[in-house]
Design a protein around this motif. Structure first.
Motif, PDB file in Angstrom:
ATOM      1  N   LEU A  22       0.812  -1.216   0.000  1.00 26.84           N
ATOM      2  CA  LEU A  22       0.000   0.000   0.000  1.00 26.84           C
ATOM      3  C   LEU A  22       0.848   1.270   0.000  1.00 26.84           C
ATOM      4  N   GLY A  23       2.163   1.087  -0.009  1.00 20.79           N
ATOM      5  CA  GLY A  23       3.043   2.253  -0.066  1.00 20.79           C
ATOM      6  C   GLY A  23       3.244   2.899   1.296  1.00 20.79           C
ATOM      7  N   PRO A  24       4.272   3.735   1.402  1.00 22.36           N
ATOM      8  CA  PRO A  24       4.616   4.348   2.683  1.00 22.36           C
ATOM      9  C   PRO A  24       3.879   5.665   2.919  1.00 22.36           C
ATOM     10  N   ILE A  25       4.048   6.187   4.104  1.00 20.43           N
ATOM     11  CA  ILE A  25       3.736   7.583   4.384  1.00 20.43           C
ATOM     12  C   ILE A  25       5.073   8.311   4.254  1.00 20.43           C
ATOM     13  N   THR A  26       5.097   9.342   3.438  1.00 20.53           N
ATOM     14  CA  THR A  26       6.310  10.136   3.253  1.00 20.53           C
ATOM     15  C   THR A  26       6.186  11.391   4.114  1.00 20.53           C
ATOM     16  N   ILE A  27       7.143  11.572   5.005  1.00 21.78           N
ATOM     17  CA  ILE A  27       7.136  12.733   5.904  1.00 21.78           C
ATOM     18  C   ILE A  27       8.263  13.662   5.474  1.00 21.78           C
ATOM     19  N   THR A  28       7.918  14.916   5.220  1.00 23.06           N
ATOM     20  CA  THR A  28       8.901  15.931   4.839  1.00 23.06           C
ATOM     21  C   THR A  28       8.933  16.999   5.918  1.00 23.06           C
ATOM     22  N   ILE A  29      10.123  17.217   6.458  1.00 23.86           N
ATOM     23  CA  ILE A  29      10.312  18.239   7.484  1.00 23.86           C
ATOM     24  C   ILE A  29      11.115  19.364   6.836  1.00 23.86           C
ATOM     25  N   ARG A  30      10.548  20.568   6.817  1.00 22.07           N
ATOM     26  CA  ARG A  30      11.265  21.724   6.260  1.00 22.07           C
ATOM     27  C   ARG A  30      11.886  22.507   7.410  1.00 22.07           C
ATOM     28  N   THR A  31      13.209  22.667   7.359  1.00 23.87           N
ATOM     29  CA  THR A  31      13.931  23.287   8.467  1.00 23.87           C
ATOM     30  C   THR A  31      15.126  24.083   7.966  1.00 23.87           C
ATOM     31  N   LYS A  32      15.404  25.193   8.624  1.00 29.14           N
ATOM     32  CA  LYS A  32      16.583  26.005   8.283  1.00 29.14           C
ATOM     33  C   LYS A  32      17.841  25.415   8.924  1.00 29.14           C
ATOM     34  N   ASP A  33      17.658  24.590   9.951  1.00 31.43           N
ATOM     35  CA  ASP A  33      18.795  24.044  10.694  1.00 31.43           C
ATOM     36  C   ASP A  33      18.626  22.525  10.871  1.00 31.43           C
ATOM     37  N   PRO A  34      18.808  21.764   9.763  1.00 32.29           N
ATOM     38  CA  PRO A  34      18.559  20.316   9.823  1.00 32.29           C
ATOM     39  C   PRO A  34      19.428  19.583  10.838  1.00 32.29           C
ATOM     40  N   LYS A  35      20.680  19.994  11.005  1.00 30.29           N
ATOM     41  CA  LYS A  35      21.564  19.306  11.963  1.00 30.29           C
ATOM     42  C   LYS A  35      21.007  19.439  13.379  1.00 30.29           C
ATOM     43  N   ARG A  36      20.579  20.643  13.739  1.00 40.59           N
ATOM     44  CA  ARG A  36      20.018  20.884  15.074  1.00 40.59           C
ATOM     45  C   ARG A  36      18.733  20.068  15.260  1.00 40.59           C
ATOM     46  N   LEU A  37      17.907  20.044  14.238  1.00 41.08           N
ATOM     47  CA  LEU A  37      16.658  19.284  14.312  1.00 41.08           C
ATOM     48  C   LEU A  37      16.950  17.796  14.507  1.00 41.08           C
ATOM     49  N   MET A  38      17.915  17.250  13.764  1.00 36.29           N
ATOM     50  CA  MET A  38      18.244  15.820  13.882  1.00 36.29           C
ATOM     51  C   MET A  38      18.791  15.506  15.278  1.00 36.29           C
ATOM     52  N   LYS A  39      19.622  16.405  15.813  1.00 35.52           N
ATOM     53  CA  LYS A  39      20.169  16.191  17.165  1.00 35.52           C
ATOM     54  C   LYS A  39      19.061  16.138  18.205  1.00 35.52           C
ATOM     55  N   TRP A  40      18.035  16.976  18.016  1.00 35.64           N
ATOM     56  CA  TRP A  40      16.914  16.993  18.960  1.00 35.64           C
ATOM     57  C   TRP A  40      16.016  15.768  18.767  1.00 35.64           C
TER      58      TRP A  40
END
Length: 137
Positions: A107-125
């Motif tokens: 049935l296919g996946p759910i694709t989640i897109t996160i738009r962020t100016k600071d991806p490294k900080r977001l990933m760390k959190w």
């Protein structure tokens, strides 16, 4: 500074599926989504977007509750392009209230897109690296 500008979830909804259940699956991972549906004939593209500050709180909790921080971190890094982070998760698992990065589903996946100016900080959190299961970043 905000961690992200917007979170979007997208899934294809096939005739054998209930669109309300797909919405529920998406909301189980990302609360406060506002939905739009695009009828493509053979399927519907269901898109939900939110700018809610709490949008990623559920994923934050699930990554820790399921003890999948390292896996989540890897997928976030793999899906990171410029100011977007894109991950795909299993639709059935999401409906059951858990995260599974195995997208091999008819049935296919759910694709989640996160738009962020600071991806490294977001990933760390959202999903810091761990050592013996303990966040080290």
């Amino acid at each position: 500074m905000e961690l992200f500008e917007e979170v979007e979830a997208e899934a294809y909804v096939y005739p054998t599926e209930d669109i309300e259940k797909v919405k529920r699956a998406m909301l189980n991972l990302i609360p406060d989504l506002e939905f739009e549906a695009f009828d493509k004939g053979d399927y519907i593209i269901l898109t939900g977007k939110t700018k809610s500050r709490k949008a990623l709180q559920r994923l934050y909790e699930l990554f820790r509750g399921q003890a999948i921080l390292d896996t989540a971190h890897s997928f976030l890094e793999e899906g990171y392009f410029g100011e977007e982070i894109i991950i795909r998760v299993n639709k059935q698992a999401a409906y059951a209230g858990s995260v599974n990065f195995n997208e091999e589903s008819p049935l296919g996946p759910i694709t989640i897109t996160i738009r962020t100016k600071d991806p490294k900080r977001l990933m760390k959190w959202l999903a810091p690296r761990t050592r013996d299961g303990v966040p080290v970043e």
